[in-house]
Enzyme design. Structure first.
Site, mmCIF file in Angstrom:
data_model
loop_
_atom_site.group_PDB
_atom_site.id
_atom_site.type_symbol
_atom_site.label_atom_id
_atom_site.label_comp_id
_atom_site.label_asym_id
_atom_site.label_seq_id
_atom_site.Cartn_x
_atom_site.Cartn_y
_atom_site.Cartn_z
ATOM 1 N NE ARG A 172 -3.680 -2.416 0.396
ATOM 2 C CZ ARG A 172 -3.353 -3.586 -0.167
ATOM 3 N NH1 ARG A 172 -2.309 -3.675 -0.971
ATOM 4 N NH2 ARG A 172 -4.075 -4.653 0.057
ATOM 5 C CB SER A 221 -8.497 -1.681 5.327
ATOM 6 O OG SER A 221 -9.107 -2.939 5.167
ATOM 7 C CD GLU A 291 -5.188 0.160 2.929
ATOM 8 O OE1 GLU A 291 -4.988 -0.794 3.716
ATOM 9 O OE2 GLU A 291 -5.869 0.040 1.903
HETATM 10 C C1 LIG Z 1 -15.595 -0.565 0.557
HETATM 11 C C2 LIG Z 1 -14.133 -0.365 0.247
HETATM 12 C C3 LIG Z 1 -13.325 -1.465 0.047
HETATM 13 C C4 LIG Z 1 -11.966 -1.301 -0.255
HETATM 14 N N1 LIG Z 1 -11.201 -2.409 -0.449
HETATM 15 C C5 LIG Z 1 -9.895 -2.262 -0.764
HETATM 16 C C6 LIG Z 1 -9.078 -3.417 -0.995
HETATM 17 O O1 LIG Z 1 -9.520 -4.546 -0.953
HETATM 18 N N2 LIG Z 1 -7.779 -3.212 -1.280
HETATM 19 C C7 LIG Z 1 -7.232 -1.971 -1.367
HETATM 20 O O2 LIG Z 1 -6.041 -1.855 -1.660
HETATM 21 N N3 LIG Z 1 -7.987 -0.868 -1.151
HETATM 22 C C8 LIG Z 1 -9.298 -0.984 -0.854
HETATM 23 N N4 LIG Z 1 -10.061 0.131 -0.635
HETATM 24 C C9 LIG Z 1 -9.429 1.462 -0.660
HETATM 25 C C10 LIG Z 1 -9.490 2.180 -2.018
HETATM 26 O O3 LIG Z 1 -10.614 1.752 -2.779
HETATM 27 C C11 LIG Z 1 -8.220 1.943 -2.837
HETATM 28 O O4 LIG Z 1 -7.083 2.454 -2.184
HETATM 29 C C12 LIG Z 1 -8.327 2.600 -4.216
HETATM 30 O O5 LIG Z 1 -7.283 2.151 -5.032
HETATM 31 C C13 LIG Z 1 -8.320 4.132 -4.158
HETATM 32 O O6 LIG Z 1 -8.670 4.617 -5.444
HETATM 33 P P1 LIG Z 1 -9.366 6.042 -5.598
HETATM 34 O O7 LIG Z 1 -9.500 6.311 -7.040
HETATM 35 O O8 LIG Z 1 -10.623 6.106 -4.809
HETATM 36 O O9 LIG Z 1 -8.248 6.965 -4.961
HETATM 37 P P2 LIG Z 1 -8.460 8.262 -4.044
HETATM 38 O O10 LIG Z 1 -9.044 7.855 -2.727
HETATM 39 O O11 LIG Z 1 -9.165 9.312 -4.819
HETATM 40 O O12 LIG Z 1 -6.945 8.677 -3.820
HETATM 41 C C14 LIG Z 1 -6.087 7.846 -3.049
HETATM 42 C C15 LIG Z 1 -4.645 8.350 -3.219
HETATM 43 O O13 LIG Z 1 -4.255 8.170 -4.569
HETATM 44 C C16 LIG Z 1 -3.805 9.409 -5.122
HETATM 45 N N5 LIG Z 1 -4.185 9.426 -6.532
HETATM 46 C C17 LIG Z 1 -5.416 9.222 -7.055
HETATM 47 N N6 LIG Z 1 -5.372 9.299 -8.397
HETATM 48 C C18 LIG Z 1 -4.083 9.552 -8.720
HETATM 49 C C19 LIG Z 1 -3.380 9.724 -9.959
HETATM 50 N N7 LIG Z 1 -4.014 9.667 -11.140
HETATM 51 N N8 LIG Z 1 -2.036 9.949 -9.931
HETATM 52 C C20 LIG Z 1 -1.378 10.008 -8.738
HETATM 53 N N9 LIG Z 1 -1.986 9.864 -7.543
HETATM 54 C C21 LIG Z 1 -3.327 9.622 -7.536
HETATM 55 C C22 LIG Z 1 -4.505 10.479 -4.319
HETATM 56 O O14 LIG Z 1 -3.795 11.704 -4.361
HETATM 57 C C23 LIG Z 1 -4.505 9.848 -2.927
HETATM 58 O O15 LIG Z 1 -3.261 10.073 -2.290
HETATM 59 C C24 LIG Z 1 -11.424 -0.005 -0.343
HETATM 60 C C25 LIG Z 1 -12.249 1.115 -0.141
HETATM 61 C C26 LIG Z 1 -13.590 0.939 0.134
HETATM 62 C C27 LIG Z 1 -14.474 2.144 0.299
#
Ligand SMILES: Cc1cc2nc3c(=O)[nH]c(=O)nc-3n(C[C@H](O)[C@H](O)[C@H](O)COP(=O)(O)OP(=O)(O)OC[C@H]3O[C@@H](n4cnc5c(N)ncnc54)[C@H](O)[C@@H]3O)c2cc1C
Length: 300
Positions: A172, A221, A291
């Protein structure tokens, strides 16, 4: 380099004082000074280079791993979700997905084509950009294990193509060239069976439905698992399940989830995070690291 204002006009949407609660899965967060939804990657490159050099820039996808504080975000937010949507097969084993594509869509796209190893992405409710930034993973799969290359954009609006060797990748966490963000990923997959892939996706999603609080806003998480242990186990063993601060509560279903039961503030969630960390440290001697990424200003 010419500023955007003196070359082509920008084609995206610029929103002022945009509440971040609209763009985070916890449904909390104060206003961003401005939020830009680009028309496409070229438009985004022009927009980025037109920003004052000192402007703070925050990229977001679907906000599913973000706690934005109640005072909001100073500077500019760039939102890829709903914008950078390209998804295509580059050859029989490589798929190109732009940063704003939902991870789940990539999983389905690969399975449709009989490509295997991307199934785990089906249950991650974020974008490709977020999955790259977080090295998102589940059920043994991890984003960077299937990355062949990434396309990035720097602060001057210049595009680069990079390989995993340009990044330090761990659980992560991903670090690489400074002031560069992800525009797209090239995923390398293995030839497999389409029906098996689709069945695996269904099985993984069913497992999630049974073990995660899907009905209430959350950010997945909250804490990373410490070495050789599980954050959820430690939190549950500390008697914290169901503990609330305001409307932010430790989920009864999954102790590593904090749910917004209705009207929680970011401050409620942040205080609950601190309380969990202090209690687990006190009872088990383990420091839980978040995380979720916490950004923005506190409310005055
Ligand atoms: C119900 C639920 C279940 C989940 N299960 C998992 C799981 O099983 N495994 C897991 O790893 N995560 C899980 N997550 C967490 C989350 O979905 C992941 O971390 C996901 O990859 C975040 O993507 P996002 O587009 O929402 O990023 P955001 O929340 O919008 O951003 C997260 C980070 O990424 C950066 N970022 C976003 N886009 C870019 C880009 N284009 N370039 C550079 N940086 C960028 C942002 O600046 C920020 O620091 C879960 C979340 C929820 C709500």
């Amino acid at each position: 380099m010419m500023p955007a204002s003196s070359s082509l006009p920008l084609r995206g949407r610029l929103l002022k004082q945009e509440p971040m609660s609209r763009h985070t899965s916890w449904r909390v967060g104060g206003p961003a000074d401005q939020l830009y939804i680009p028309a496409d990657a070229d438009d985004l490159a022009m927009f980025v280079q037109s920003l004052p050099a000192k402007e703070a820039v925050h990229w977001i996808g679907l906000g599913s791993n973000l706690l934005v504080r109640d005072g909001g975000l100073r500077g500019t937010v760039i939102m890829t979700s709903g914008a950078l949507n390209g998804l295509s097969a580059l050859n029989e084993s490589t798929v190109r997905a732009e940063a704003g594509v939902a991870s789940a869509k990539v999983a389905r796209f690969c399975a449709e084509r009989g490509l295997t190893s991307g199934e785990f992405l089906a249950g991650i409710p974020g974008t490709v950009g977020g999955a790259l930034a977080m090295n998102a993973g589940a059920f043994g799969g991890e984003t960077w294990k299937i990355v062949a290359a990434v396309e990035t954009l720097d602060r001057q609006g210049k595009r680069h193509t990079r390989t995993p060797a340009d990044y330090k990748i761990s659980y992560r966490a991903v670090s690489g060239p400074q002031n560069e963000w992800f525009l797209a990923a090239h995923f390398r997959l293995h030839a497999g069976d389409s029906t098996q892939g689709k069945t695996l996706i269904k099985t993984l999603l069913a497992k999630r439905g049974a073990t995660q609080p899907t009905q209430l806003p959350n950010a997945g998480s909250v804490f990373k698992n410490p070495p050789n242990d599980h954050a959820a186990r430690l939190i549950e063993a500390s008697g914290l399940k169901g503990t609330c601060i305001g409307a932010a509560c430790v989920s009864e279903l999954h102790a590593n989830f904090i749910v917004n039961t209705g009207g929680a503030t970011a401050a409620n969630i942040e205080r609950l995070i601190a309380k969990i960390q202090a209690t687990v440290k006190n009872l088990h001697g383990v420091t839980l690291e978040t995380e979720v990424r916490v950004i923005g200003e506190n409310d005055e």
